[in-house]
Scaffold this active site. Structure first.
Site, PDB file in Angstrom:
ATOM      1  CE  LYS A  15       0.856   1.544   4.343  1.00  0.00           C
ATOM      2  NZ  LYS A  15       1.650   2.751   4.555  1.00  0.00           N
ATOM      3  N   PRO A  98       9.348  -4.069  -0.972  1.00  0.00           N
ATOM      4  CG  PRO A  98      10.102  -2.106  -1.986  1.00  0.00           C
ATOM      5  CD  PRO A  98       8.933  -3.041  -1.938  1.00  0.00           C
ATOM      6  N   GLY A 102       7.662   1.482   4.512  1.00  0.00           N
ATOM      7  CA  GLY A 102       6.464   2.328   4.600  1.00  0.00           C
ATOM      8  C   GLY A 102       5.388   1.887   3.634  1.00  0.00           C
ATOM      9  CG  MET A 103       5.871   0.803   0.246  1.00  0.00           C
ATOM     10  SD  MET A 103       6.555   0.299  -1.340  1.00  0.00           S
ATOM     11  CE  MET A 103       5.051   0.155  -2.314  1.00  0.00           C
ATOM     12  N   GLY A 106       4.964  -6.155   5.786  1.00  0.00           N
ATOM     13  CA  GLY A 106       4.741  -7.119   6.866  1.00  0.00           C
ATOM     14  C   GLY A 106       3.270  -7.250   7.215  1.00  0.00           C
ATOM     15  CB  SER A 107       0.613  -4.699   7.737  1.00  0.00           C
ATOM     16  OG  SER A 107       1.296  -4.031   8.767  1.00  0.00           O
ATOM     17  CG  ASP A 140      -0.515   0.071   8.258  1.00  0.00           C
ATOM     18  OD1 ASP A 140      -1.353   0.967   8.498  1.00  0.00           O
ATOM     19  OD2 ASP A 140       0.667   0.315   7.947  1.00  0.00           O
TER      20      ASP A 140
END
Length: 290
Positions: A15, A98, A102-103, A106-107, A140
């Site tokens: 995201k 990556p 901030g994308m 992991g979530s 997230d």
């Protein structure tokens, strides 16, 4: 999703935040946020296979710790404990999003694990329930279960689905630095944020299919912390805009930066330029949505 009876595969999409505002710091250390979240076409692939017992995770990327702190492991363990699942699972992770970028990589992997194991173990849980479980793993995760374009409020768990964002081309650039989300939030001076992104205006622009309205309102209060510490973030943004981006912003707690372009040719030219200047190694031309 493809599967035979005891193996199934799911994609975990990354995201970006088109808008990220921090309203205040809460007593519990979390922050109250208002964010416009957007799925993009970069994804990890998770394969789930039934096993006699335990949770076994393997990955094609050696950088990732795969022990009990891994969010995939946490998601699998939570579902097994909550619903008394005796069977085990083998999970194979093919990593493309990556790391520490901030994308929500992991979530998103945790969300795909909840969705995948719900099917693998035939639990039949509705997505609402999976989202309630997800917030216990990370703020997230509920959004990553929902996907698409959404307004996220509270700590990120209160979600309002929005229409798809207007069509455009995205250039995503991850500079070669790791940023800790915790560090960024701890160093955010919520009282000192003088410019809050116009989240309501962004939502209206999306509902009206107005791309220039979206790009005019891109904003992320966390950029104040991360971009001060890592000047490369500002340089990437400047280069993207110089190459014709309609707007550019850091995603989440960073350091990933995205540029929004009206056409693919400019996005690819910008990618070559960033690569040539050595500003980012991980570069993707993609789109919003899946």
């Amino acid at each position: 999703m493809s599967h035979d009876t005891n193996t199934l595969t799911r994609k975990a999409y990354a995201k970006i935040n088109l808008g990220l505002d921090v309203v205040r710091r809460l007593e519990n250390g979390y922050h109250e946020v208002r964010m416009i979240m957007q799925t993009v076409g970069i994804y990890d692939v998770l394969t789930f296979r039934a096993a006699a017992s335990g949770i076994h995770i393997t990955a094609d990327n050696g950088e990732l710790p795969l022990g009990e702190d891994n969010l995939i492991h946490k998601a699998a363990r939570l579902l097994k404990e909550e619903y008394n699942v005796r069977e085990g699972v083998e999970i194979r992770l093919e990593k493309h999003i990556p790391i520490a970028a901030g994308m929500a990589g992991g979530s998103s992997d945790a969300a795909a694990t909840l969705l995948g194991l719900n099917d693998l173990f035939s639990l039949g849980l509705p997505k609402e329930r999976l989202r309630e479980l997800g917030v216990r793993i990370g703020a997230d995760v509920p959004y990553c279960i929902l996907g698409g374009t959404a307004l996220a409020e509270g700590i990120g768990e209160r979600l309002t689905p929005l229409p798809p964002a207007p069509p455009c081309v995205l250039l995503i650039a991850k500079p070669d630095i790791q940023v800790s989300t915790r560090y960024v939030y701890e160093h955010l001076d919520t009282a000192g944020v003088w410019r809050h992104p116009d989240i309501d205006g962004m939502r209206l622009a999306i509902e009206n299919g107005d791309l220039s309205g979206v790009t005019a309102r891109l904003g992320n209060v966390l950029e104040t912390v991360t971009a001060c510490r890592y000047p490369v973030i500002g340089r990437i943004r400047e280069e993207m805009l110089a190459c014709g981006a309609l707007g550019s912003l850091m995603s989440g707690s960073g350091p990933t930066v995205f540029g929004i372009y009206s056409g693919e040719e400019q996005a690819w030219q910008a990618l070559e330029r960033l690569k040539g200047q050595g500003l980012a190694k991980e570069l993707f031309v993609t789109k919003m949505g899946v």
